[in-house]
Design an enzyme around this catalytic site. Structure first.
Site, PDB file in Angstrom:
ATOM      1  CG  ASP A  19      -5.783  -3.513  25.577  1.00 39.93           C
ATOM      2  OD1 ASP A  19      -5.145  -4.007  24.624  1.00 39.93           O
ATOM      3  OD2 ASP A  19      -5.592  -3.848  26.759  1.00 39.93           O
ATOM      4  CG  ASN A  67       1.873  -1.291  21.361  1.00 40.14           C
ATOM      5  OD1 ASN A  67       1.012  -0.422  21.258  1.00 40.14           O
ATOM      6  ND2 ASN A  67       1.778  -2.274  22.261  1.00 40.14           N
TER       7      ASN A  67
HETATM    8  C1  IPE Z   1      -1.910  -0.096  25.216  1.00 43.33           C
HETATM    9  O1  IPE Z   1      -2.280  -1.420  25.038  1.00 43.33           O
HETATM   10  C2  IPE Z   1      -1.474   0.501  23.921  1.00 43.33           C
HETATM   11  C3  IPE Z   1      -2.524   0.687  22.916  1.00 43.33           C
HETATM   12  C4  IPE Z   1      -3.784   0.426  23.060  1.00 43.33           C
HETATM   13  C5  IPE Z   1      -2.076   1.239  21.671  1.00 43.33           C
HETATM   14  P1  IPE Z   1      -1.254  -2.606  25.310  1.00 43.33           P
HETATM   15  O2  IPE Z   1      -1.998  -3.862  25.018  1.00 43.33           O
HETATM   16  O3  IPE Z   1       0.000  -2.396  24.560  1.00 43.33           O
HETATM   17  O4  IPE Z   1      -0.961  -2.458  26.865  1.00 43.33           O
HETATM   18  P2  IPE Z   1      -0.333  -3.494  27.896  1.00 43.33           P
HETATM   19  O5  IPE Z   1       0.942  -3.990  27.302  1.00 43.33           O
HETATM   20  O6  IPE Z   1      -1.323  -4.613  28.072  1.00 43.33           O
HETATM   21  O7  IPE Z   1      -0.163  -2.723  29.151  1.00 43.33           O
HETATM   22  C1  IPE Z   2      -4.724  -3.031  21.235  1.00 40.40           C
HETATM   23  O1  IPE Z   2      -5.054  -4.365  21.209  1.00 40.40           O
HETATM   24  C2  IPE Z   2      -4.088  -2.566  19.948  1.00 40.40           C
HETATM   25  C3  IPE Z   2      -2.658  -2.265  20.071  1.00 40.40           C
HETATM   26  C4  IPE Z   2      -1.965  -2.314  21.167  1.00 40.40           C
HETATM   27  C5  IPE Z   2      -1.976  -1.867  18.873  1.00 40.40           C
HETATM   28  P1  IPE Z   2      -4.018  -5.476  21.629  1.00 40.40           P
HETATM   29  O2  IPE Z   2      -3.283  -5.919  20.408  1.00 40.40           O
HETATM   30  O3  IPE Z   2      -3.174  -5.034  22.744  1.00 40.40           O
HETATM   31  O4  IPE Z   2      -4.992  -6.628  22.085  1.00 40.40           O
HETATM   32  P2  IPE Z   2      -4.797  -7.603  23.324  1.00 40.40           P
HETATM   33  O5  IPE Z   2      -4.649  -6.763  24.556  1.00 40.40           O
HETATM   34  O6  IPE Z   2      -3.566  -8.415  23.045  1.00 40.40           O
HETATM   35  O7  IPE Z   2      -6.048  -8.410  23.331  1.00 40.40           O
HETATM   36 MG    MG Z   3      -3.414  -5.158  24.761  1.00 44.43          MG
END
Ligand code: IPE
Ligand code: IPE
Ligand code: MG
Length: 251
Positions: A19, A67
């Site tokens: 993340d 996502n």
């Molecule tokens: C969790 O991250 C999913 C992945 C890393 C693929 P998210 O960024 O989607 O999680 P939330 O929405 O902050 O809980």
């Molecule tokens: C994790 O990074 C990757 C996916 C969920 C695909 P994020 O895209 O959630 O990054 P933040 O949390 O918005 O910084």
């Molecule tokens: Mg995230």
């Protein structure tokens, strides 16, 4: 920090919630996809390091069922990145004896991603040094519902008696069938939640959270997480004293 990795007990299975890509890019005044692209370098280094340390199963949360709610441009950018990652990594996976598996609703992925995913899984099927699980269109609740439905159908159609349902039978129908549960869960990017990841399999995992955003996560960060894991006492419900005496009896 312990950098002598020979002294570390290496978790058999590490799961990672990768993340922080979007925030990493935004901090630099760039589009979120720039962060996802940078995240691919972290994936490469973590796969390579895990393999060299002797991790047997590595599970990376790459795309959750939730996502799909992101803007269309980000979703399609992620799918394109995934496709090019898989294309570019096949050789490395084969030369490092890494088997690729997918946890999640692969049928939801675009046809061209599914195609390269299936090809990579088929071509690495014989590899035995490490399993790399990519959690794609993965959601823990939907995985559990899927198992419940399959058990209910078997009961309804007379192949199974409800009394035969136990933890082993249930676990045998998860995407992770045949693989040990994660010993260590790492979440980068500063949040402290599971975000619907491996709800069954993480029951007894050691949880490790770091502020480091995924694109910055490298070998030393992984070793730091494993070092922290080495300092935990895993009791599985027993007392600390029992665990110590068991360790003496069963080295
Ligand atoms: C969790 O991250 C999913 C992945 C890393 C693929 P998210 O960024 O989607 O999680 P939330 O929405 O902050 O809980
Ligand atoms: C994790 O990074 C990757 C996916 C969920 C695909 P994020 O895209 O959630 O990054 P933040 O949390 O918005 O910084
Ligand atoms: Mg995230």
């Amino acid at each position: 920090m312990c950098t002598d990795t020979a002294k570390l007990s290496i978790p058999r299975h590490i799961a990672i919630i990768m993340d922080g890509n979007g925030r990493w890019a935004e901090e630099r005044g760039k589009h979120r996809l720039f962060g996802h692209k940078a995240g691919v370098d972290a994936v490469r280094e973590v796969v390579e390091t895990s393999r060299s340390l002797g991790v047997q199963h590595l599970t990376l949360y790459a795309f959750s069922t939730e996502n799909w709610r992101r803007p269309e441009g980000e979703v399609s950018g992620l799918m394109t990145l995934l496709q090019s990652y898989l294309r570019s990594e096949l050789k490395t996976m084969l030369s490092n004896d890494i088997r690729l598996c997918c946890l999640g609703e692969a049928q939801q992925l675009p046809a061209e991603v599914r195609e390269v995913l299936e090809k990579t899984m088929a071509e690495t099927m014989h590899c035995g040094a490490m399993v790399l699980n990519l959690a794609l269109s993965y959601g823990g609740r939907s995985e559990l519902v899927r198992v419940a439905r399959s058990l209910a159908r078997d009961c309804e159609e007379g192949r199974l008696h409800w009394k035969s349902i136990d933890e082993e039978l249930f676990a045998g129908r998860l995407y992770s069938v045949g693989q040990p549960d994660p010993d260590l869960l790492i979440r980068t990017g500063g949040e402290r939640r599971l975000s619907n990841f491996l709800l069954w399999q993480l029951s007894y995992a050691e949880l490790y959270f770091t502020e480091t955003k995924w694109p910055d996560f490298r070998r030393p960060h992984l070793i730091e997480a494993i070092t922290a894991y080495n300092q935990r006492q895993r009791r599985f419900g027993r007392t600390g004293g029992q665990v110590l005496s068991l360790a003496v009896e069963q080295p």
